[in-house]
Design a protein around this motif. Sequence first.
Motif, PDB file in Angstrom:
ATOM      1  N   HIS A  66       0.817  -1.217   0.000  1.00 49.55           N
ATOM      2  CA  HIS A  66       0.000   0.000   0.000  1.00 49.55           C
ATOM      3  C   HIS A  66       0.851   1.267   0.000  1.00 49.55           C
ATOM      4  CE1 HIS A  66      -3.886  -1.834  -0.103  1.00 49.55           C
ATOM      5  NE2 HIS A  66      -3.482  -2.712   0.793  1.00 49.55           N
ATOM      6  N   THR A  67       2.067   1.207   0.544  1.00 45.44           N
ATOM      7  CA  THR A  67       2.962   2.363   0.423  1.00 45.44           C
ATOM      8  C   THR A  67       3.316   2.571  -1.041  1.00 45.44           C
ATOM      9  OG1 THR A  67       3.841   2.058   2.656  1.00 45.44           O
ATOM     10  CG2 THR A  67       5.175   3.348   1.126  1.00 45.44           C
ATOM     11  N   ALA A  68       3.666   1.494  -1.727  1.00 43.69           N
ATOM     12  CA  ALA A  68       3.984   1.597  -3.160  1.00 43.69           C
ATOM     13  C   ALA A  68       2.782   2.085  -3.954  1.00 43.69           C
ATOM     14  CB  ALA A  68       4.461   0.248  -3.699  1.00 43.69           C
ATOM     15  N   SER A  69       1.599   1.574  -3.623  1.00 43.60           N
ATOM     16  CA  SER A  69       0.402   1.990  -4.342  1.00 43.60           C
ATOM     17  C   SER A  69       0.039   3.439  -4.041  1.00 43.60           C
ATOM     18  CB  SER A  69      -0.772   1.066  -3.999  1.00 43.60           C
ATOM     19  OG  SER A  69      -1.852   1.299  -4.857  1.00 43.60           O
ATOM     20  N   ALA A  70       0.247   3.876  -2.807  1.00 43.25           N
ATOM     21  CA  ALA A  70      -0.019   5.275  -2.464  1.00 43.25           C
ATOM     22  C   ALA A  70       0.876   6.198  -3.277  1.00 43.25           C
ATOM     23  CB  ALA A  70       0.184   5.506  -0.962  1.00 43.25           C
ATOM     24  N   LEU A  71       2.164   5.846  -3.371  1.00 44.62           N
ATOM     25  CA  LEU A  71       3.080   6.645  -4.196  1.00 44.62           C
ATOM     26  C   LEU A  71       2.624   6.654  -5.651  1.00 44.62           C
ATOM     27  CD1 LEU A  71       6.466   5.447  -2.686  1.00 44.62           C
ATOM     28  CD2 LEU A  71       5.540   7.779  -2.552  1.00 44.62           C
ATOM     29  N   LYS A  72       2.249   5.490  -6.161  1.00 43.72           N
ATOM     30  CA  LYS A  72       1.794   5.363  -7.551  1.00 43.72           C
ATOM     31  C   LYS A  72       0.577   6.233  -7.831  1.00 43.72           C
ATOM     32  CE  LYS A  72      -0.198   1.929 -10.651  1.00 43.72           C
ATOM     33  NZ  LYS A  72      -0.698   0.561 -10.757  1.00 43.72           N
ATOM     34  N   HIS A  73      -0.284   6.385  -6.810  1.00 48.64           N
ATOM     35  CA  HIS A  73      -1.516   7.158  -6.995  1.00 48.64           C
ATOM     36  C   HIS A  73      -1.380   8.604  -6.533  1.00 48.64           C
ATOM     37  CE1 HIS A  73      -3.077   3.092  -7.608  1.00 48.64           C
ATOM     38  NE2 HIS A  73      -3.902   3.721  -8.427  1.00 48.64           N
ATOM     39  N   GLY A  74      -0.136   9.069  -6.395  1.00 44.31           N
ATOM     40  CA  GLY A  74       0.091  10.496  -6.191  1.00 44.31           C
ATOM     41  C   GLY A  74       0.342  10.960  -4.776  1.00 44.31           C
ATOM     42  N   ALA A  75       0.422  10.054  -3.818  1.00 47.70           N
ATOM     43  CA  ALA A  75       0.698  10.485  -2.448  1.00 47.70           C
ATOM     44  C   ALA A  75       2.164  10.884  -2.326  1.00 47.70           C
ATOM     45  CB  ALA A  75       0.384   9.364  -1.459  1.00 47.70           C
ATOM     46  N   SER A  76       2.398  11.907  -1.560  1.00 50.65           N
ATOM     47  CA  SER A  76       3.785  12.316  -1.296  1.00 50.65           C
ATOM     48  C   SER A  76       4.330  11.507  -0.120  1.00 50.65           C
ATOM     49  CB  SER A  76       3.841  13.811  -0.966  1.00 50.65           C
ATOM     50  OG  SER A  76       3.216  14.056   0.294  1.00 50.65           O
ATOM     51  N   GLU A  77       5.634  11.506   0.004  1.00 51.54           N
ATOM     52  CA  GLU A  77       6.252  10.833   1.149  1.00 51.54           C
ATOM     53  C   GLU A  77       5.802  11.478   2.454  1.00 51.54           C
ATOM     54  OE1 GLU A  77      10.474  10.737   0.459  1.00 51.54           O
ATOM     55  OE2 GLU A  77      10.270   9.219  -1.119  1.00 51.54           O
ATOM     56  N   GLU A  78       5.622  12.785   2.441  1.00 49.12           N
ATOM     57  CA  GLU A  78       5.150  13.488   3.638  1.00 49.12           C
ATOM     58  C   GLU A  78       3.736  13.044   4.007  1.00 49.12           C
ATOM     59  OE1 GLU A  78       8.435  15.766   1.819  1.00 49.12           O
ATOM     60  OE2 GLU A  78       6.576  14.966   0.986  1.00 49.12           O
ATOM     61  N   GLU A  79       2.855  12.881   3.014  1.00 48.44           N
ATOM     62  CA  GLU A  79       1.494  12.414   3.297  1.00 48.44           C
ATOM     63  C   GLU A  79       1.508  10.996   3.866  1.00 48.44           C
ATOM     64  OE1 GLU A  79      -1.389  14.604   0.065  1.00 48.44           O
ATOM     65  OE2 GLU A  79       0.066  13.142  -0.726  1.00 48.44           O
ATOM     66  N   ILE A  80       2.360  10.150   3.320  1.00 53.50           N
ATOM     67  CA  ILE A  80       2.458   8.781   3.822  1.00 53.50           C
ATOM     68  C   ILE A  80       2.937   8.780   5.271  1.00 53.50           C
ATOM     69  CG2 ILE A  80       3.750   6.610   3.570  1.00 53.50           C
ATOM     70  CD1 ILE A  80       3.596   7.157   0.478  1.00 53.50           C
ATOM     71  N   MET A  81       3.963   9.561   5.567  1.00 49.45           N
ATOM     72  CA  MET A  81       4.475   9.603   6.934  1.00 49.45           C
ATOM     73  C   MET A  81       3.435  10.175   7.885  1.00 49.45           C
ATOM     74  SD  MET A  81       7.180   8.577   8.446  1.00 49.45           S
ATOM     75  CE  MET A  81       6.535   8.153  10.054  1.00 49.45           C
ATOM     76  N   GLU A  82       2.682  11.162   7.445  1.00 48.55           N
ATOM     77  CA  GLU A  82       1.625  11.727   8.300  1.00 48.55           C
ATOM     78  C   GLU A  82       0.551  10.679   8.582  1.00 48.55           C
ATOM     79  OE1 GLU A  82      -1.257  15.621   8.292  1.00 48.55           O
ATOM     80  OE2 GLU A  82       0.766  15.812   7.462  1.00 48.55           O
ATOM     81  N   ALA A  83       0.201   9.885   7.575  1.00 51.98           N
ATOM     82  CA  ALA A  83      -0.771   8.801   7.778  1.00 51.98           C
ATOM     83  C   ALA A  83      -0.245   7.799   8.800  1.00 51.98           C
ATOM     84  CB  ALA A  83      -1.081   8.115   6.450  1.00 51.98           C
ATOM     85  N   ILE A  84       1.049   7.509   8.736  1.00 44.95           N
ATOM     86  CA  ILE A  84       1.663   6.584   9.697  1.00 44.95           C
ATOM     87  C   ILE A  84       1.602   7.156  11.109  1.00 44.95           C
ATOM     88  CG2 ILE A  84       3.841   5.486  10.387  1.00 44.95           C
ATOM     89  CD1 ILE A  84       4.444   5.337   7.292  1.00 44.95           C
ATOM     90  N   TRP A  85       1.808   8.471  11.238  1.00 45.18           N
ATOM     91  CA  TRP A  85       1.696   9.095  12.564  1.00 45.18           C
ATOM     92  C   TRP A  85       0.265   9.036  13.084  1.00 45.18           C
ATOM     93  CZ3 TRP A  85       5.180   9.423  15.988  1.00 45.18           C
ATOM     94  CH2 TRP A  85       6.508   9.610  15.644  1.00 45.18           C
ATOM     95  N   VAL A  86      -0.703   9.179  12.208  1.00 45.99           N
ATOM     96  CA  VAL A  86      -2.110   9.028  12.628  1.00 45.99           C
ATOM     97  C   VAL A  86      -2.317   7.612  13.165  1.00 45.99           C
ATOM     98  CG1 VAL A  86      -4.512   8.974  11.853  1.00 45.99           C
ATOM     99  CG2 VAL A  86      -3.007  10.836  11.112  1.00 45.99           C
ATOM    100  N   ALA A  87      -1.795   6.626  12.440  1.00 49.55           N
ATOM    101  CA  ALA A  87      -1.908   5.234  12.895  1.00 49.55           C
ATOM    102  C   ALA A  87      -1.240   5.048  14.252  1.00 49.55           C
ATOM    103  CB  ALA A  87      -1.281   4.298  11.858  1.00 49.55           C
ATOM    104  N   SER A  88      -0.082   5.662  14.429  1.00 47.20           N
ATOM    105  CA  SER A  88       0.641   5.551  15.704  1.00 47.20           C
ATOM    106  C   SER A  88      -0.185   6.114  16.846  1.00 47.20           C
ATOM    107  CB  SER A  88       1.978   6.295  15.615  1.00 47.20           C
ATOM    108  OG  SER A  88       2.782   5.746  14.612  1.00 47.20           O
ATOM    109  N   GLU A  89      -0.814   7.240  16.614  1.00 43.20           N
ATOM    110  CA  GLU A  89      -1.651   7.852  17.647  1.00 43.20           C
ATOM    111  C   GLU A  89      -2.846   6.971  17.973  1.00 43.20           C
ATOM    112  OE1 GLU A  89      -4.623   9.956  19.767  1.00 43.20           O
ATOM    113  OE2 GLU A  89      -4.871   9.135  17.758  1.00 43.20           O
ATOM    114  N   MET A  90      -3.443   6.387  16.942  1.00 44.18           N
ATOM    115  CA  MET A  90      -4.601   5.526  17.161  1.00 44.18           C
ATOM    116  C   MET A  90      -4.215   4.266  17.940  1.00 44.18           C
ATOM    117  SD  MET A  90      -7.192   7.126  16.073  1.00 44.18           S
ATOM    118  CE  MET A  90      -8.387   5.802  16.190  1.00 44.18           C
ATOM    119  N   ARG A  91      -3.074   3.706  17.616  1.00 40.92           N
ATOM    120  CA  ARG A  91      -2.632   2.499  18.331  1.00 40.92           C
ATOM    121  C   ARG A  91      -2.316   2.838  19.788  1.00 40.92           C
ATOM    122  NH1 ARG A  91      -1.266  -2.896  16.419  1.00 40.92           N
ATOM    123  NH2 ARG A  91      -0.064  -3.843  18.073  1.00 40.92           N
TER     124      ARG A  91
END
Length: 111
Positions: A66-91
């Motif tokens: 899904h990281t590869a697919s997010a990049l393929k569909h236009g997500a920036s590395e910053e957006e991906i890392m921010e999504a990971i931080w959201v996941a970290s907060e939720m966990r």
Amino acid sequence: MTESLYPPFSGAIARKRKALAPGQLDAFKAFSEQVFAPGALDRKTKELIAVAAAHITQCPYCIHGHTASALKHGASEEEIMEAIWVASEMRAGAAYAHSALAIETMNKAHD
């Protein structure tokens, strides 16, 4: 230790998975295609959600895919890392919220 807990993806594993349960695999693939089809959310947004969910479920295959697919569909590395931080907060938030179970047990032990 050089051996990974998770085997790398291989065609042999994919073929065996399909041979063992072809109907279920076909249904899962159709479900996945429907889930990731554009709708109220675009594909990039859905992939960012999937990256976050993959980190919460801790699935290495999903994280990579899904990281590869997010990049393929236009997500920036910053957006991906921010999504990971959201996941970290939720966990972390889940652990905090579930501490109520331990507190309840401790309180009952004193009754």
